[in-house]
Design a protein around this motif. Structure first.
Motif, mmCIF file in Angstrom:
data_model
loop_
_atom_site.group_PDB
_atom_site.id
_atom_site.type_symbol
_atom_site.label_atom_id
_atom_site.label_comp_id
_atom_site.label_asym_id
_atom_site.label_seq_id
_atom_site.Cartn_x
_atom_site.Cartn_y
_atom_site.Cartn_z
ATOM 1 N N VAL A 1 31.537 48.081 40.665
ATOM 2 C CA VAL A 1 33.085 48.553 41.154
ATOM 3 C C VAL A 1 33.684 49.523 40.126
ATOM 4 O O VAL A 1 33.542 49.011 38.508
ATOM 5 C CB VAL A 1 34.074 48.611 41.477
ATOM 6 C CG1 VAL A 1 35.294 49.179 42.424
ATOM 7 C CG2 VAL A 1 33.966 47.789 43.172
ATOM 8 N N SER A 2 33.265 51.150 39.793
ATOM 9 C CA SER A 2 34.762 51.249 38.496
ATOM 10 C C SER A 2 35.653 51.100 39.088
ATOM 11 O O SER A 2 36.524 50.598 39.410
ATOM 12 C CB SER A 2 34.698 52.602 39.276
ATOM 13 O OG SER A 2 35.149 53.502 37.850
ATOM 14 N N ALA A 3 36.666 50.483 36.942
ATOM 15 C CA ALA A 3 37.737 50.156 36.827
ATOM 16 C C ALA A 3 38.460 51.144 37.580
ATOM 17 O O ALA A 3 40.313 50.831 37.164
ATOM 18 C CB ALA A 3 38.239 49.773 35.198
ATOM 19 N N THR A 4 38.735 52.020 36.865
ATOM 20 C CA THR A 4 39.502 53.142 37.800
ATOM 21 C C THR A 4 39.882 53.349 39.373
ATOM 22 O O THR A 4 40.871 54.072 40.474
ATOM 23 C CB THR A 4 39.347 54.430 37.751
ATOM 24 O OG1 THR A 4 37.529 55.037 37.858
ATOM 25 C CG2 THR A 4 38.906 54.651 36.116
ATOM 26 N N SER A 5 38.466 52.147 40.156
ATOM 27 C CA SER A 5 38.329 52.470 41.681
ATOM 28 C C SER A 5 38.770 51.210 42.328
ATOM 29 O O SER A 5 37.891 50.773 43.288
ATOM 30 C CB SER A 5 37.872 53.324 41.983
ATOM 31 O OG SER A 5 36.092 52.715 41.755
ATOM 32 N N LEU A 6 39.673 50.181 41.491
ATOM 33 C CA LEU A 6 39.381 49.404 41.794
ATOM 34 C C LEU A 6 40.491 48.794 43.414
ATOM 35 O O LEU A 6 41.090 49.176 44.012
ATOM 36 C CB LEU A 6 39.599 48.243 40.902
ATOM 37 C CG LEU A 6 39.211 47.856 39.770
ATOM 38 C CD1 LEU A 6 40.234 47.171 38.882
ATOM 39 C CD2 LEU A 6 38.297 46.450 39.896
ATOM 40 N N PRO A 7 39.182 48.362 44.252
ATOM 41 C CA PRO A 7 40.349 47.727 45.891
ATOM 42 C C PRO A 7 42.173 47.268 45.488
ATOM 43 O O PRO A 7 41.583 45.868 45.596
ATOM 44 C CB PRO A 7 39.351 47.337 46.625
ATOM 45 C CG PRO A 7 38.237 46.946 45.817
ATOM 46 C CD PRO A 7 38.628 47.560 44.385
ATOM 47 N N TRP A 8 42.909 47.086 44.670
ATOM 48 C CA TRP A 8 44.093 46.036 44.620
ATOM 49 C C TRP A 8 44.009 45.606 45.828
ATOM 50 O O TRP A 8 44.819 44.580 45.682
ATOM 51 C CB TRP A 8 44.565 47.210 44.521
ATOM 52 C CG TRP A 8 44.489 47.178 42.429
ATOM 53 C CD1 TRP A 8 44.223 49.175 42.135
ATOM 54 C CD2 TRP A 8 44.308 46.660 41.329
ATOM 55 N NE1 TRP A 8 43.944 49.208 41.319
ATOM 56 C CE2 TRP A 8 44.178 47.915 40.714
ATOM 57 C CE3 TRP A 8 44.331 45.405 41.281
ATOM 58 C CZ2 TRP A 8 43.740 47.189 39.474
ATOM 59 C CZ3 TRP A 8 43.543 44.506 40.082
ATOM 60 C CH2 TRP A 8 43.334 45.495 39.384
ATOM 61 N N SER A 9 44.110 46.705 46.972
ATOM 62 C CA SER A 9 44.390 45.700 48.394
ATOM 63 C C SER A 9 43.992 44.965 48.593
ATOM 64 O O SER A 9 44.049 43.414 49.133
ATOM 65 C CB SER A 9 44.418 46.232 50.077
ATOM 66 O OG SER A 9 45.364 47.649 49.612
ATOM 67 N N LYS A 10 41.922 45.376 48.674
ATOM 68 C CA LYS A 10 41.963 43.918 48.851
ATOM 69 C C LYS A 10 41.730 42.560 48.019
ATOM 70 O O LYS A 10 41.444 41.411 48.097
ATOM 71 C CB LYS A 10 40.324 43.988 48.864
ATOM 72 C CG LYS A 10 38.961 43.311 48.975
ATOM 73 C CD LYS A 10 37.772 43.966 49.391
ATOM 74 C CE LYS A 10 36.507 42.947 49.433
ATOM 75 N NZ LYS A 10 35.240 43.529 49.144
ATOM 76 N N ILE A 11 41.944 43.132 46.863
ATOM 77 C CA ILE A 11 41.473 41.431 45.790
ATOM 78 C C ILE A 11 43.526 41.141 46.176
ATOM 79 O O ILE A 11 43.447 40.040 45.526
ATOM 80 C CB ILE A 11 42.809 42.880 44.357
ATOM 81 C CG1 ILE A 11 41.391 43.016 44.082
ATOM 82 C CG2 ILE A 11 42.641 41.947 42.851
ATOM 83 C CD1 ILE A 11 40.570 43.733 42.079
ATOM 84 N N ALA A 12 44.213 41.982 46.611
ATOM 85 C CA ALA A 12 45.927 41.065 46.914
ATOM 86 C C ALA A 12 45.800 40.203 47.586
ATOM 87 O O ALA A 12 46.337 39.305 47.908
ATOM 88 C CB ALA A 12 46.734 42.466 47.370
ATOM 89 N N ARG A 13 44.613 40.479 48.556
ATOM 90 C CA ARG A 13 44.654 39.282 50.021
ATOM 91 C C ARG A 13 44.317 37.829 49.353
ATOM 92 O O ARG A 13 44.141 36.537 49.853
ATOM 93 C CB ARG A 13 43.034 39.828 50.944
ATOM 94 C CG ARG A 13 43.570 41.148 51.409
ATOM 95 C CD ARG A 13 42.282 41.614 52.053
ATOM 96 N NE ARG A 13 42.123 42.658 52.334
ATOM 97 C CZ ARG A 13 41.415 43.088 53.269
ATOM 98 N NH1 ARG A 13 39.713 43.701 53.016
ATOM 99 N NH2 ARG A 13 41.688 44.780 53.700
ATOM 100 N N GLY A 14 43.910 37.755 48.295
ATOM 101 C CA GLY A 14 43.341 36.206 47.489
ATOM 102 C C GLY A 14 43.837 36.424 46.945
ATOM 103 O O GLY A 14 44.176 34.543 46.250
ATOM 104 N N ILE A 15 45.951 36.436 46.438
ATOM 105 C CA ILE A 15 46.902 36.055 46.118
ATOM 106 C C ILE A 15 48.102 36.303 46.619
ATOM 107 O O ILE A 15 48.350 37.001 47.246
ATOM 108 C CB ILE A 15 47.379 36.971 45.127
ATOM 109 C CG1 ILE A 15 46.198 36.785 44.082
ATOM 110 C CG2 ILE A 15 48.333 36.001 43.686
ATOM 111 C CD1 ILE A 15 45.599 37.750 42.621
#
Length: 269
Positions: free
Chosen positions: A92-106
């Motif tokens: 995944v490109s650093a400019t298109s990270l899926p932040w909503s998906k990442i936030a599910r783990g926090i």
């Protein structure tokens, strides 16, 4: 993260303009979320002029009581680093990270918070510390081109974030303003002359001193009597136009219209 009362775009047909969220809008948003949940299209219909994205941002960033808005703990930072590295390793490109998906783990953190935390604090590619002259020049050129659109300004300066650009620009403006104010103050002090006599105190006796007369022979050719300007602590030699001969006394005295006061000359009388 959206703070209470933050300024955002408001929609009026095809026209967008800046407008803060009002307490009334916040109440409507809370009621709509209670009724429809996180279905932002339906929620936005109950708030005139607000888009689904704006409603989502406002709720998750400011109004949701379950979202933690305090400092990030070391454990949260570790989870965020691991999640971002996993996405980058997956291609995944650093400019298109899926932040909503990442936030599910926090727990109790939003995608916007995760993105801001990574960009401003944890991203190893972001440069910290003082700005050099080259970066300042790039910043001033970018602001001249894009104004205060910080996302575009930051795109012109490698390894600096939007917040860093905004903070540095405010510092440059403040430094210029302070320097201009100091220069103006110094200029006024340098050219401040007192051309009106001070009022006499009736309680203080007036001392009358006879005028000083200097014979031409007592004045060296290479040196003139020194004089001081009233109210200014500096000394210089008066021009020839301020000097005249007294016809009744063969001596050199000051012109009656001169604004200078003779002090004791550095030569014997």
């Amino acid at each position: 993260m959206d703070a209470p009362g933050v300024t955002v775009f408001k929609q009026d047909g095809s026209h967008q303009f800046y407008c803060r969220w009002t307490p009334e809008e916040d109440q409507l948003l809370c009621k709509a979320v209670q009724e429809y949940g996180l279905k932002w299209s339906k929620v936005a219909r109950h708030i005139n002029g607000r888009t689904p994205v704006q409603c989502s941002t406002r709720w998750l960033g400011a109004l949701n009581p379950n979202v933690h808005k305090g400092r990030w703990s070391q454990q949260e930072d570790q989870i965020l680093r691991a999640a971002v590295e996993a996405q980058l390793n997956a291609g995944v490109s650093a400019t298109s990270l899926p932040w909503s998906k990442i936030a599910r783990g926090i727990l109790n953190r939003t995608g916007i918070q995760c993105q801001a935390r990574w960009t401003e604090a944890l991203d190893p590619s972001v440069r910290k510390g003082r700005w050099d002259n080259e970066e300042d020049q790039l910043l001033m050129a970018a602001v001249a081109r894009f104004g205060t659109c910080w996302i575009r300004v930051a795109s012109q300066i490698p390894s600096r974030t939007q917040r860093q650009c905004r903070t540095r620009w405010n510092q440059i403006r403040q430094n210029k303003k302070s320097a201009a104010t100091a220069a103006a103050t110094q200029s006024r002090r340098s050219f401040q002359f007192i051309d009106t006599p001070l009022p006499e105190d009736p309680k203080t006796p007036t001392l009358t001193t006879p005028p000083l007369h200097f014979t031409p022979s007592s004045i060296p050719t290479a040196e003139k009597p020194r004089a001081s300007v009233f109210g200014v602590n500096s000394f210089f030699y008066p021009p020839e136009s301020f000097l005249r001969f007294d016809p009744d006394l063969p001596s050199l005295v000051l012109n009656d219209e001169c604004l200078f006061d003779l002090i004791s000359p550095p030569f014997p009388l």
